[in-house]
Design an enzyme around this catalytic site. Structure first.
Site, PDB file in Angstrom:
ATOM      1  N   THR A  23      -2.977   1.232   9.801  1.00  0.00           N
ATOM      2  CA  THR A  23      -2.652   1.279   8.373  1.00  0.00           C
ATOM      3  C   THR A  23      -2.373  -0.113   7.813  1.00  0.00           C
ATOM      4  O   THR A  23      -2.066  -1.052   8.541  1.00  0.00           O
ATOM      5  CB  THR A  23      -1.424   2.181   8.110  1.00  0.00           C
ATOM      6  OG1 THR A  23      -0.287   1.623   8.750  1.00  0.00           O
ATOM      7  CG2 THR A  23      -1.663   3.599   8.600  1.00  0.00           C
ATOM      8  N   ASP A  24      -2.456  -0.209   6.494  1.00  0.00           N
ATOM      9  CA  ASP A  24      -2.122  -1.451   5.813  1.00  0.00           C
ATOM     10  C   ASP A  24      -0.671  -1.379   5.325  1.00  0.00           C
ATOM     11  O   ASP A  24       0.061  -0.440   5.651  1.00  0.00           O
ATOM     12  CB  ASP A  24      -3.100  -1.720   4.662  1.00  0.00           C
ATOM     13  CG  ASP A  24      -3.124  -0.617   3.620  1.00  0.00           C
ATOM     14  OD1 ASP A  24      -2.162   0.183   3.540  1.00  0.00           O
ATOM     15  OD2 ASP A  24      -4.108  -0.551   2.859  1.00  0.00           O
ATOM     16  N   ALA A  25      -0.244  -2.330   4.534  1.00  0.00           N
ATOM     17  CA  ALA A  25       1.144  -2.382   4.062  1.00  0.00           C
ATOM     18  C   ALA A  25       1.515  -1.191   3.178  1.00  0.00           C
ATOM     19  O   ALA A  25       2.692  -0.890   3.007  1.00  0.00           O
ATOM     20  CB  ALA A  25       1.382  -3.686   3.300  1.00  0.00           C
TER      21      ALA A  25
END
Length: 177
Positions: A23-25
């Site tokens: 996942t990203d931020a």
């Protein structure tokens, strides 16, 4: 998405769960991760319907990616359970293409895509599967296109699939060379 006609073989379904590292931020699955998930589906299809991919490599056959497309329909989030479905949509002596869906367990589609591959040797020169491993080519041709025979294939041109209704959830037929 404009992809080739689905062939006769069934798809495989691979359950996954979105890992934190994917996942990203924002807590959303990073866009490139979908290609890794497609690879999981593709290698499982090959293992289920042919042999483990390592056996192709042991014979000096590689199947590198030549083209990839992904359509992102909804976000996948951290720890969400998903199912990756993969099935071949085109097959010939030098090429193999797959269509994929990434779905929620309730069937809601969050992404779909396709990858195209070419059979090559370790020097990345084209190596037709039909010549490199005739038994495997025949096995896959029979599985993917049960109506396939040499005279019929020659009349239709190369290894294009016989026209038939596409499987549910897969796009309509298009040409594949």
């Amino acid at each position: 998405m404009n992809v080739p006609h689905p062939l006769a073989a069934p798809d495989v379904a691979v359950p996954i769960r979105v890992r934190y590292s994917e996942t990203d931020a924002m807590g959303v699955a990073y866009h490139a991760q979908y290609l890794v998930w497609f690879e999981l589906g593709r290698t499982e299809w090959i293992r289920t319907h042919a042999v483990p991919y390592a056996e192709f490599e042991a014979r000096g056959l590689l199947l590198p990616l030549t083209d990839a497309r992904v359509s992102y329909l909804q976000a996948a989030r951290y720890d969400e359970p998903l199912v990756v479905r993969a099935r071949p949509v085109a097959f010939g002596p030098l090429r193999l293409a797959f269509f994929y869906t990434v779905e929620r367990p309730d069937g809601g589609r969050i992404a779909e895509g396709e990858t195209h591959h070419a059979w090559v040797d370790r020097s990345f020169r084209p190596r037709p599967l039909k010549k490199a491993w005739p038994e495997m080519y025949a096995r896959l041709a029979t599985l993917l296109n049960p109506g396939h025979d040499r005279r019929d294939a020659k009349r239709r041109g190369a290894d294009r699939p016989v026209d038939e209704a596409p499987a549910e959830g897969f796009p309509p037929p298009t040409a594949y060379a």
